[in-house]
Design a protein around this motif. Structure first.
Motif, PDB file in Angstrom:
ATOM      1  N   PRO A 172      -5.013   7.610   1.363  1.00  0.00           N
ATOM      2  CA  PRO A 172      -3.570   7.834   1.207  1.00  0.00           C
ATOM      3  C   PRO A 172      -2.965   8.558   2.407  1.00  0.00           C
ATOM      4  N   ASP A 173      -3.132   7.981   3.586  1.00  0.00           N
ATOM      5  CA  ASP A 173      -2.637   8.629   4.796  1.00  0.00           C
ATOM      6  C   ASP A 173      -1.773   7.689   5.635  1.00  0.00           C
ATOM      7  N   LEU A 174      -1.208   6.640   4.974  1.00  0.00           N
ATOM      8  CA  LEU A 174      -0.362   5.696   5.705  1.00  0.00           C
ATOM      9  C   LEU A 174       0.946   6.360   6.126  1.00  0.00           C
ATOM     10  N   GLN A 175       1.395   6.061   7.318  1.00  0.00           N
ATOM     11  CA  GLN A 175       2.682   6.555   7.793  1.00  0.00           C
ATOM     12  C   GLN A 175       3.810   5.647   7.294  1.00  0.00           C
ATOM     13  N   ASP A 176       4.883   6.256   6.828  1.00  0.00           N
ATOM     14  CA  ASP A 176       6.033   5.509   6.306  1.00  0.00           C
ATOM     15  C   ASP A 176       7.049   5.348   7.438  1.00  0.00           C
ATOM     16  N   ALA A 177       7.023   4.177   8.095  1.00  0.00           N
ATOM     17  CA  ALA A 177       7.867   3.955   9.271  1.00  0.00           C
ATOM     18  C   ALA A 177       9.356   4.002   8.928  1.00  0.00           C
TER      19      ALA A 177
ATOM     20  N   LYS B 134       0.823  -1.208   0.000  1.00  0.00           N
ATOM     21  CA  LYS B 134       0.000   0.000   0.000  1.00  0.00           C
ATOM     22  C   LYS B 134       0.861   1.265   0.000  1.00  0.00           C
ATOM     23  N   LEU B 135       1.969   1.229   0.724  1.00  0.00           N
ATOM     24  CA  LEU B 135       2.863   2.391   0.732  1.00  0.00           C
ATOM     25  C   LEU B 135       3.430   2.647  -0.660  1.00  0.00           C
TER      26      LEU B 135
ATOM     27  N   HIS C 256       1.246   7.276  -6.520  1.00  0.00           N
ATOM     28  CA  HIS C 256       0.042   7.877  -7.097  1.00  0.00           C
ATOM     29  C   HIS C 256      -0.612   8.971  -6.273  1.00  0.00           C
ATOM     30  N   ALA C 257      -0.315   9.061  -4.983  1.00  0.00           N
ATOM     31  CA  ALA C 257      -1.078   9.980  -4.123  1.00  0.00           C
ATOM     32  C   ALA C 257      -0.928  11.435  -4.535  1.00  0.00           C
ATOM     33  N   ASP C 258       0.255  11.807  -5.055  1.00  0.00           N
ATOM     34  CA  ASP C 258       0.486  13.208  -5.422  1.00  0.00           C
ATOM     35  C   ASP C 258      -0.092  13.571  -6.778  1.00  0.00           C
ATOM     36  N   ARG C 259      -0.640  12.570  -7.493  1.00  0.00           N
ATOM     37  CA  ARG C 259      -1.120  12.826  -8.860  1.00  0.00           C
ATOM     38  C   ARG C 259      -2.640  12.843  -8.961  1.00  0.00           C
TER      39      ARG C 259
ATOM     40  N   THR D 165      -6.547  13.594  -6.393  1.00  0.00           N
ATOM     41  CA  THR D 165      -7.115  14.019  -5.116  1.00  0.00           C
ATOM     42  C   THR D 165      -7.236  12.811  -4.191  1.00  0.00           C
ATOM     43  N   PRO D 166      -7.279  13.059  -2.869  1.00  0.00           N
ATOM     44  CA  PRO D 166      -7.470  11.939  -1.929  1.00  0.00           C
ATOM     45  C   PRO D 166      -8.734  11.142  -2.226  1.00  0.00           C
ATOM     46  N   GLU D 167      -9.796  11.839  -2.686  1.00  0.00           N
ATOM     47  CA  GLU D 167     -11.048  11.146  -2.988  1.00  0.00           C
ATOM     48  C   GLU D 167     -10.878  10.213  -4.189  1.00  0.00           C
ATOM     49  N   GLU D 168     -10.187  10.699  -5.242  1.00  0.00           N
ATOM     50  CA  GLU D 168      -9.929   9.853  -6.408  1.00  0.00           C
ATOM     51  C   GLU D 168      -9.071   8.655  -6.019  1.00  0.00           C
ATOM     52  N   PHE D 169      -8.053   8.914  -5.213  1.00  0.00           N
ATOM     53  CA  PHE D 169      -7.155   7.833  -4.783  1.00  0.00           C
ATOM     54  C   PHE D 169      -7.937   6.748  -4.052  1.00  0.00           C
TER      55      PHE D 169
END
Length: 418
Positions: free
Chosen positions: A392-397, A368-369, A375-378, A380-384
């Motif tokens: 698209p709000d996963l934290q990258d550990a 998922k990361l 794709h998240a920057d390309r 909207t959050p709704e489209e994603f």
């Protein structure tokens, strides 16, 4: 008289013996004997196999060469003419198409990225569109590779895409011009408020070094004090490109890697050709199990010489070098010809680069990361969320851990007030 007759008989006799000897060698040498045996099997298959279309001699040649190279080691391979064209396009970072990235989502071939400035963007193609037709061909049952082949074509020629747009429950048809599409190596750059730069490399192609240097220049102009190089899921590419990225952190003349082949004397050293172009700021390199080949050279060498720390998971472990030979009929052979070694003499072949700071990530979270990064920057959050079915709000550990490390380095190196 007798001497002349002897000469006339001797010379042809010698030639005849030479021909017989050559014929015997051809008949009984292991090389030609093996070829004869392979040829006999080809004839048998070609004559008796039930599906005649599957066993023409060209098809048999391709299957035999693929099997031969594949069984040598996991990295040697045979390219058909079409395979080699695709390989060159990836390495050269350029192909002729419409400028979209597609993926199979719930059995539908779906547009997940529309490249900025591409002909697809100009025609109105959007992320989330499902491709159901290419020109007059119904592709609703095609896989990603088959749809890609249908869309590709000659530069300057239009292609009509039949699309279903779930967001508005609408079918539409768009004419898109086939044009050159540039494939970037640097997919993402960012800079935190406290000066930690981030740069993500997707591959090592012909233009990677130039793109990398340009991205570093921009980050440095914006005040970067430390750097994260993200090589997760980077499968590698050209050894020369990995060398050119690495040498930007090393002194001129410094050994980067050396390769050694089947003979002890067959050693080639790769040294830095230019002075270090980057500042002496702290560097962290991110890797995971899918970081391979060129990625492992950059991460492993910078770790080996003490120029960077490696954060994440043990890398893939591809420490071999392949040499590509194009064949006269358009195909190519890529075979392993050497292993590479770091300046300390270390080989990571079948072992991988061990991280200085280990951070394990669950496979589903890692998947998922990767989608979020790409794709998240390309969109909207709704489209994603509609396309990929998670927010698209996963934290990258791994990235967060690298940032924490670099902040500690910056704090420890800051001058103390008295």
């Amino acid at each position: 008289m007798l001497l002349c007759m002897f000469k006339r008989l001797f010379v042809p006799g010698v030639l005849l013996l030479a021909i017989i000897g050559l014929f015997s060698w051809l008949m009984w040498s292991p090389f030609w004997q093996s070829l004869r045996e392979v040829g006999a099997v080809f004839q048998l298959i070609h004559r008796e196999y039930y599906d005649a279309d599957a066993v023409d001699y060209e098809a048999l040649r391709d299957k035999a060469l693929k099997g031969t190279l594949h069984n040598l080691d996991p990295y040697s391979r045979y390219f058909t003419k079409e395979d080699f064209k695709s390989f060159r396009e990836r390495s050269e970072q350029r192909y002729v198409g419409v400028g979209i990235e597609i993926q199979e989502l719930e059995d539908d071939v779906t547009v997940v990225t529309v490249f900025p400035g591409s002909s697809a963007e100009q025609a109105g193609v959007l992320p989330g569109d499902q491709i159901v037709r290419v020109d007059a061909t119904d592709v609703s049952d095609f896989n990603v590779e088959e749809v890609t082949d249908a869309i590709r074509g000659e530069e300057g020629q239009p292609v009509e895409l039949g699309l279903f747009r779930p967001a508005v429950d609408e079918e539409l048809s768009l004419e898109v011009m086939r044009a050159p599409v540039e494939i970037p190596s640097v997919l993402d750059t960012a800079l935190t408020d406290d000066g930690i730069g981030y740069l993500r490399l997707s591959q090592f192609g012909e233009r990677t070094s130039e793109e990398f240097a340009a991205a570093l220049d921009q980050l440095e102009r914006n005040g970067m004090q430390a750097l994260i190089i993200d090589l997760r899921n980077n499968p590698g590419g050209y050894l020369s490109a990995a060398k050119e990225v690495t040498e930007q952190f090393l002194d001129e003349g410094q050994l980067i890697v050396y390769t050694a082949g089947r003979d002890e004397a067959d050693r080639t050293e790769y040294v830095s050709d230019t002075p270090a172009r980057v500042g002496d700021y702290p560097v962290a390199v991110l890797v995971n199990h899918y970081s391979a080949s060129g990625s492992e050279i950059v991460a492993g060498v910078l770790q080996d010489v003490g120029r960077a720390v490696v954060v994440g998971e043990t890398s893939f472990g591809k420490g071999s070098v392949q040499t590509v030979h194009q064949l006269r009929f358009g195909g190519a052979v890529s075979q392993t010809t050497a292993l590479y070694y770091f300046p300390s003499g270390t080989s990571i072949h079948n072992k991988g680069v061990e991280p200085d700071i280990a951070v394990e990530v669950e496979p589903e979270t890692a998947r998922k990361l990767e989608v979020q990064h790409r794709h998240a920057d390309r969109m909207t959050p709704e489209e994603f969320e509609r396309i990929f079915e998670f927010k698209p709000d996963l934290q990258d550990a791994v990235r967060n851990r690298a940032e924490d490390y670099l902040r500690g380095e910056l704090t420890s190196s800051a001058p103390a007030a008295a």
